[in-house]
Write a protein that holds these residues in place. Structure first.
Motif, short mmCIF file in Angstrom:
data_model
loop_
_atom_site.label_atom_id
_atom_site.label_comp_id
_atom_site.label_asym_id
_atom_site.label_seq_id
_atom_site.Cartn_x
_atom_site.Cartn_y
_atom_site.Cartn_z
N GLU A 80 0.89 -1.27 0.11
CA GLU A 80 -0.02 -0.11 -0.10
C GLU A 80 0.97 1.20 0.02
O GLU A 80 1.74 1.37 0.83
CB GLU A 80 -1.05 0.03 1.15
CG GLU A 80 -1.95 -1.22 1.27
CD GLU A 80 -2.63 -1.20 2.68
OE1 GLU A 80 -2.42 -0.52 3.54
OE2 GLU A 80 -3.52 -2.01 2.69
N ILE A 104 -1.24 -1.28 -4.58
CA ILE A 104 -2.27 -0.15 -4.37
C ILE A 104 -1.77 0.98 -3.94
O ILE A 104 -1.36 1.22 -2.93
CB ILE A 104 -3.43 -0.79 -3.27
CG1 ILE A 104 -3.90 -2.08 -3.69
CG2 ILE A 104 -4.54 0.10 -3.22
CD1 ILE A 104 -4.80 -2.72 -2.55
N TYR A 106 -3.24 4.44 -2.59
CA TYR A 106 -4.43 5.29 -2.11
C TYR A 106 -3.99 6.70 -2.21
O TYR A 106 -3.21 7.36 -1.54
CB TYR A 106 -4.55 4.90 -0.55
CG TYR A 106 -4.91 3.33 -0.29
CD1 TYR A 106 -6.28 3.10 -0.18
CD2 TYR A 106 -4.01 2.44 0.17
CE1 TYR A 106 -6.62 1.68 -0.19
CE2 TYR A 106 -4.46 1.16 0.25
CZ TYR A 106 -5.77 0.83 0.30
OH TYR A 106 -6.08 -0.57 0.37
N ASN A 112 -8.06 14.28 -6.12
CA ASN A 112 -8.20 12.81 -6.36
C ASN A 112 -7.39 12.53 -7.69
O ASN A 112 -7.75 11.23 -8.53
CB ASN A 112 -9.60 12.12 -6.66
CG ASN A 112 -9.81 10.54 -6.49
OD1 ASN A 112 -8.91 10.30 -5.95
ND2 ASN A 112 -10.54 10.19 -6.84
N THR A 133 -3.39 -0.68 -8.86
CA THR A 133 -4.81 -0.18 -8.30
C THR A 133 -4.69 1.21 -7.83
O THR A 133 -3.84 1.35 -7.09
CB THR A 133 -5.64 -1.05 -7.44
OG1 THR A 133 -5.92 -2.28 -8.37
CG2 THR A 133 -7.00 -0.44 -7.20
N GLU A 135 -6.91 3.65 -5.56
CA GLU A 135 -8.31 3.89 -4.75
C GLU A 135 -7.99 5.24 -4.14
O GLU A 135 -7.15 5.75 -3.76
CB GLU A 135 -8.29 2.84 -3.56
CG GLU A 135 -8.34 1.38 -4.10
CD GLU A 135 -8.85 0.56 -3.12
OE1 GLU A 135 -9.19 1.10 -2.01
OE2 GLU A 135 -9.04 -0.71 -3.27
N GLY A 139 -13.46 6.45 -5.88
CA GLY A 139 -13.53 5.01 -5.86
C GLY A 139 -12.35 4.43 -6.36
O GLY A 139 -11.14 5.03 -6.28
N ALA A 140 -12.33 3.23 -6.99
CA ALA A 140 -11.08 2.53 -7.47
C ALA A 140 -11.02 2.49 -9.08
O ALA A 140 -11.85 2.57 -9.70
CB ALA A 140 -11.01 0.94 -6.75
N ASN A 142 -8.22 0.78 -11.90
CA ASN A 142 -6.97 -0.28 -12.31
C ASN A 142 -6.93 -0.35 -13.66
O ASN A 142 -7.66 -0.11 -14.68
CB ASN A 142 -7.18 -1.38 -11.44
CG ASN A 142 -8.59 -2.13 -11.52
OD1 ASN A 142 -9.36 -1.68 -12.60
ND2 ASN A 142 -8.58 -3.19 -10.87
#
Length: 142
Positions: A80, A104, A106, A112, A133, A135, A139-140, A142
Motif C-alpha cells: 500500500e 495499491i 491510496y 483525486n 490499482t 483507490e 472509488g477505485a 485499475n
C-alpha cells in the motif's frame, strides 16, 4: 577531460535506460531487499518523484538537432502506498509498473489525481502505466 554533451557527427549513441524499484512500507522482506528505495507510508508520491528523478534524461541528438529521449521504468512492489498529493509523471518514454492487484495507491488528495501526466499531458509520449490499482475519494481505478 571534457564531457561531451552532444555525440560527434555520425556516432550512434543508444538511448540510456534504467529501472528504479520502490518497495512499500508493508512489502515483503524480499521486495524490500531488492528496492532502491523503501516508502515510509506517508507522502509516498515523493518517493515516486525521487525515482523519476533518477532516470536518465534525453541527450542532444546528432549535430544538436532534436533530442534522444530518456527511457526508463519505475517498478514498485505489492503493498500500500499513500499519496497525499499528485505524482507528476512528466517525462517521455517512462513506464510505471506495479506488481499486480496487490499494488495499491491510496490517494487522499482532494482533487483525486494520484498520477498526472504533467501540466500538458498531450506533450509526453511513450508513457505507460500498468499492474496496479488506485483507490481514491471517488472509488477505485485499475
Amino acid at each position: 577531460m571534457p564531457i561531451l554533451l552532444t555525440p560527434p557527427q555520425g556516432l550512434y549513441v543508444p538511448p540510456r535506460t534504467a529501472t528504479i524499484f520502490i518497495a512499500a512500507l508493508n512489502a515483503s522482506d524480499k521486495e524490500k531487499a531488492q528496492a532502491d528505495r523503501i516508502c515510509d507510508g506517508v507522502d509516498d508520491q515523493l518517493d515516486f518523484t525521487w525515482a523519476l528523478s533518477q532516470l536518465p534524461v534525453g541527450i542532444a541528438g546528432e549535430g544538436g538537432s532534436g533530442t534522444q529521449p530518456s527511457r526508463g521504468s519505475i517498478g514498485f512492489s505489492s503493498g500500500e502506498y499513500q499519496f497525499s498529493d499528485s505524482f507528476l509523471l512528466n517525462r517521455d518514454h517512462v513506464t510505471l509498473r506495479g506488481s499486480g492487484a496487490g499494488s495499491i495507491i491510496y490517494s487522499t488528495h482532494a482533487v483525486n489525481y494520484a498520477i498526472v501526466g504533467g501540466p500538458y499531458p498531450d506533450i509526453y509520449s511513450g508513457v505507460y502505466v500498468s499492474d496496479f490499482t488506485i483507490e481514491g475519494l471517488s472509488g477505485a481505478f485499475n
